[in-house]
Every structure is written in C-alpha cells, then in structure tokens.
Motif scaffolding. Structure first.
Motif, mmCIF file in Angstrom:
data_model
loop_
_atom_site.group_PDB
_atom_site.id
_atom_site.type_symbol
_atom_site.label_atom_id
_atom_site.label_comp_id
_atom_site.label_asym_id
_atom_site.label_seq_id
_atom_site.Cartn_x
_atom_site.Cartn_y
_atom_site.Cartn_z
ATOM 1 N N MET A 1 -35.270 84.436 69.960
ATOM 2 C CA MET A 1 -34.881 83.255 70.716
ATOM 3 C C MET A 1 -33.659 83.602 71.572
ATOM 4 N N LYS A 2 -33.722 83.286 72.837
ATOM 5 C CA LYS A 2 -32.630 83.552 73.764
ATOM 6 C C LYS A 2 -31.625 82.396 73.728
ATOM 7 N N ARG A 3 -30.357 82.746 73.524
ATOM 8 C CA ARG A 3 -29.292 81.735 73.564
ATOM 9 C C ARG A 3 -28.923 81.478 75.016
ATOM 10 N N GLU A 4 -28.708 80.236 75.343
ATOM 11 C CA GLU A 4 -28.347 79.861 76.703
ATOM 12 C C GLU A 4 -26.847 79.613 76.832
ATOM 13 N N TYR A 5 -26.077 80.037 75.855
ATOM 14 C CA TYR A 5 -24.618 79.910 75.895
ATOM 15 C C TYR A 5 -24.030 81.234 75.447
ATOM 16 N N GLN A 6 -22.754 81.418 75.717
ATOM 17 C CA GLN A 6 -22.106 82.686 75.396
ATOM 18 C C GLN A 6 -20.953 82.468 74.425
ATOM 19 N N THR A 7 -20.682 83.508 73.640
ATOM 20 C CA THR A 7 -19.540 83.505 72.743
ATOM 21 C C THR A 7 -18.383 84.217 73.420
ATOM 22 N N LEU A 8 -17.245 83.531 73.541
ATOM 23 C CA LEU A 8 -16.046 84.167 74.080
ATOM 24 C C LEU A 8 -15.300 84.890 72.972
ATOM 25 N N GLY A 16 -23.117 75.777 80.173
ATOM 26 C CA GLY A 16 -23.329 74.668 81.089
ATOM 27 C C GLY A 16 -23.924 73.498 80.325
ATOM 28 N N LEU A 17 -24.048 72.384 80.977
ATOM 29 C CA LEU A 17 -24.572 71.184 80.335
ATOM 30 C C LEU A 17 -25.966 71.381 79.742
ATOM 31 N N PRO A 18 -26.890 72.092 80.407
ATOM 32 C CA PRO A 18 -28.226 72.246 79.821
ATOM 33 C C PRO A 18 -28.235 72.940 78.450
ATOM 34 N N ALA A 19 -27.273 73.782 78.174
ATOM 35 C CA ALA A 19 -27.231 74.511 76.897
ATOM 36 C C ALA A 19 -26.330 73.850 75.864
ATOM 37 N N LEU A 20 -25.690 72.763 76.210
ATOM 38 C CA LEU A 20 -24.722 72.149 75.307
ATOM 39 C C LEU A 20 -25.352 71.711 73.991
ATOM 40 N N ASN A 21 -26.495 71.045 74.047
ATOM 41 C CA ASN A 21 -27.130 70.593 72.805
ATOM 42 C C ASN A 21 -27.445 71.760 71.886
ATOM 43 N N SER A 22 -27.909 72.856 72.442
ATOM 44 C CA SER A 22 -28.221 74.046 71.655
ATOM 45 C C SER A 22 -26.971 74.583 70.962
ATOM 46 N N ALA A 23 -25.867 74.674 71.690
ATOM 47 C CA ALA A 23 -24.618 75.148 71.106
ATOM 48 C C ALA A 23 -24.138 74.200 70.008
ATOM 49 N N ASN A 44 -24.578 61.381 76.479
ATOM 50 C CA ASN A 44 -25.549 61.291 75.397
ATOM 51 C C ASN A 44 -25.667 62.587 74.612
ATOM 52 N N SER A 45 -25.400 63.721 75.250
ATOM 53 C CA SER A 45 -25.622 65.006 74.597
ATOM 54 C C SER A 45 -24.541 65.363 73.592
ATOM 55 N N ILE A 46 -23.418 64.707 73.640
ATOM 56 C CA ILE A 46 -22.322 65.043 72.733
ATOM 57 C C ILE A 46 -22.289 64.013 71.617
ATOM 58 N N ILE A 47 -22.860 64.393 70.484
ATOM 59 C CA ILE A 47 -23.011 63.432 69.404
ATOM 60 C C ILE A 47 -22.037 63.680 68.266
ATOM 61 N N ASN A 48 -22.001 64.877 67.723
ATOM 62 C CA ASN A 48 -21.183 65.159 66.544
ATOM 63 C C ASN A 48 -19.913 65.925 66.881
ATOM 64 N N LYS A 82 -11.584 75.504 63.971
ATOM 65 C CA LYS A 82 -12.668 74.677 64.492
ATOM 66 C C LYS A 82 -13.448 75.465 65.541
ATOM 67 N N HIS A 83 -14.723 75.142 65.652
ATOM 68 C CA HIS A 83 -15.552 75.732 66.694
ATOM 69 C C HIS A 83 -15.497 74.834 67.922
ATOM 70 N N VAL A 84 -15.392 75.435 69.069
ATOM 71 C CA VAL A 84 -15.202 74.696 70.310
ATOM 72 C C VAL A 84 -16.133 75.244 71.396
ATOM 73 N N VAL A 85 -16.626 74.339 72.217
ATOM 74 C CA VAL A 85 -17.420 74.708 73.394
ATOM 75 C C VAL A 85 -16.661 74.287 74.636
ATOM 76 N N ILE A 86 -16.579 75.193 75.580
ATOM 77 C CA ILE A 86 -16.010 74.892 76.890
ATOM 78 C C ILE A 86 -17.178 74.792 77.854
ATOM 79 N N HIS A 87 -17.228 73.719 78.599
ATOM 80 C CA HIS A 87 -18.297 73.617 79.607
ATOM 81 C C HIS A 87 -17.858 72.760 80.762
#
Length: 87
Positions: A1-8, A16-23, A44-48, A82-87
């Motif tokens: 499975m290809k991840r659509e987000y990157q680990t810094l 980006g927004l399209p990969a946010l739910n996956s992350a 809507n995509s940012i739930i938890n 904590k785990h954090v996503v920048i987008h």
C-alpha cells in the motif's frame, strides 16, 4: 500500500488534504497544524485530532510570526510525545 503522506521525523508527518484522513487513521495523530489560508473552521476530515489553523498565504510578506507559531506548535507536540500532521 502506497502512503500518500510523508514522515518528517518520528511522529511528525506532512501531507495535503487528500491524504489527511489516511494519516489520521494510520499514525495516531492528535494534533493537525493546518497551514491553509482557505481552510474552514470546521473540517469534516479532522475528527479525532486537535486542529490548529495558522493561515499562511502564498506570496504574502511578513509571515515570519505565523511560521514561528506553527513551528512552536510542532516542537511542543513532539516534546510531549504527540503525533502531529502538518498540512
């Protein structure tokens, strides 16, 4: 499975927004740093996750304070484990 987000760094991701739910689903993210100026307060995509919007605008000058604020949030989250996503 290809991840659509990157680990810094371990626990810090960028996407980006399209990969946010996956992350959010795969990485136990608790904070989202949203750098989009066009972002709406309720996404809507940012739930938890805690969402912090720091609107950076392409081509706009004098955004150093906003960029510093975004970096501060990421560093604080990292130090708190904590785990954090920048987008």
């Amino acid at each position: 499975m290809k991840r659509e987000y990157q680990t810094l760094l371990n626990g810090i991701f960028v996407c980006g927004l399209p990969a946010l739910n996956s992350a959010l689903e795969n990485e136990n993210v608790s904070i989202v740093i949203d750098l989009r100026a066009e972002a709406r307060e309720t996404e809507n995509s940012i739930i938890n996750a805690n969402r912090i919007n720091i609107p950076l605008i392409d081509g706009e000058s004098n955004q150093a304070i906003l960029l510093h604020d975004a970096i501060k949030h990421v560093v604080n989250a990292y130090h708190e484990g904590k785990h954090v996503v920048i987008h």
